[in-house]
Write an enzyme that holds these catalytic residues in place. Structure first.
Site, mmCIF file in Angstrom:
data_model
loop_
_atom_site.group_PDB
_atom_site.id
_atom_site.type_symbol
_atom_site.label_atom_id
_atom_site.label_comp_id
_atom_site.label_asym_id
_atom_site.label_seq_id
_atom_site.Cartn_x
_atom_site.Cartn_y
_atom_site.Cartn_z
ATOM 1 N N ASP A 1 0.861 -1.180 0.000
ATOM 2 C CA ASP A 1 0.000 0.000 0.000
ATOM 3 C C ASP A 1 0.897 1.229 0.000
ATOM 4 O OD1 ASP A 1 -2.387 1.409 0.007
ATOM 5 O OD2 ASP A 1 -2.488 1.504 2.197
ATOM 6 N N ASP B 1 -4.495 12.958 -1.850
ATOM 7 C CA ASP B 1 -5.148 14.257 -1.713
ATOM 8 C C ASP B 1 -5.676 14.741 -3.058
ATOM 9 O OD1 ASP B 1 -4.781 14.433 0.949
ATOM 10 O OD2 ASP B 1 -3.146 15.881 0.898
#
Length: 325
Positions: free
Chosen positions: A42, A121
């Site tokens: 990840d 983001d």
């Protein structure tokens, strides 16, 4: 990010520090009990709960690695793994995911089975976007045929940007996982507004005012700031110019190009100054959008943000699963 209706810029100058760019050489035998097991990674793991849940559900038959730049979060996550007696196959490393992915995954003794980038983001300016040319080309070099890449966000333009980056810069090394996208439920991609005609959301009415999305409802999640500590390694991407013909598979280089990348990135992004803009991948007209977005999670474990968006706020998550040719 949005704060009180205004766009503010985060300071990512700490990413220029050497310890945030490349890890020391990894001794995989010291990190995992059996480094020959398949690896699940990840990138930008944040708090690291997704990796723990994945390991809990799938068992110790694989190794699980979270990579992020935030040491405090990683120390806590490694403590969680140790407390659950999972540290033999669940670990977290501090590294700049974009600059270190090729080096780390290229020297792993076993097969890299899955790489995920989740909820980076949704930045207005994308020169620091985590998924860009450097990361895509690095993964194209080191991943073996059959390895999968999972991309997801609750902002459709962010998910489309990541998907388009792999189609644009992957040199034909990746494809949409047709087996998953044809057997699971999907929903169509929304035509995105090209640069210079971005849709403006009327926050009061929740309706897009201009551009290709004019008159359509704006998802509730698009009006909310991202959750702290969850999802992608914000600011992890690099800026680039446009690229010429030729792709990674046919004409791309081999080996580790991280040293040159670190220097170029540090000079370009020292302090809080901006860099040259990467071409806007939302304007890229590829064919992968025809595959749509996956309605359900295909990897068997959600992040906290996914649960919050779908269960608490009743929002929508945009998912795509790719496979290395």
């Amino acid at each position: 990010m949005q704060a009180g209706g205004a766009i503010t810029r985060r300071n990512y100058s700490f990413l220029c520090r050497p310890e945030s760019q490349q890890p020391a050489d990894v001794d995989w035998s010291a990190l995992f009990d059996d480094p020959s097991k398949p690896l699940v990674v990840d990138l930008g793991c944040g708090a690291g709960r997704y990796i723990l849940l994945m390991a809990h559900r799938q068992g110790p038959g694989k190794n699980y690695l979270g990579i992020d730049v935030h040491k405090a979060l990683l120390d806590r996550a490694n403590g969680w793994a140790a407390a659950r007696r999972m540290s033999g196959h669940v670990r977290y490393l501090q590294a700049h995911a974009v600059l270190s992915a090729g080096q780390l995954l290229g020297c792993y003794p076993g097969a890299v089975e899955l790489v995920s980038v989740q909820y980076p983001d949704p930045q207005q300016r994308r020169q620091r976007h985590m998924v860009g040319r450097e990361l895509v080309e690095a993964l194209a070099r080191v991943l073996k045929p059959g390895a999968r890449v999972y991309l997801t966000s609750d902002f459709e333009d962010t998910a489309a940007y990541m998907r388009n980056a792999f189609e644009r810069y992957g040199g034909g090394c990746f494809r949409v996982d047709d087996e998953v996208h044809t057997t699971q439920r999907v929903f169509p991609c929304t035509p995105l507004t090209p640069p210079g005609a971005a849709a403006v959301a009327d926050v009061g009415s929740g309706v897009a005012a201009t551009g290709a999305l004019a008159g359509t409802p704006v998802p509730a999640t698009a009006l909310k700031p991202p959750l702290e500590g969850e999802g992608g390694e914000s600011g992890g991407g690099l800026s680039h110019g446009t690229i010429g013909n030729g792709g990674v598979c046919e004409g791309g280089g081999s080996g580790n190009s991280n040293a040159a990348t670190v220097g170029a990135w540090s000079e370009r992004h020292r302090g809080d100054s901006g860099g040259e803009e990467e071409e806007d991948l939302l304007a890229f007209q590829g064919s992968w959008q025809e595959a749509g977005w996956l309605e359900e999670n295909p990897v068997g474990a959600p992040t906290e943000r996914e649960v919050y968006v779908e269960k608490a706020s009743k929002g929508r998550v945009y998912r795509v699963l790719l496979v290395r040719r």
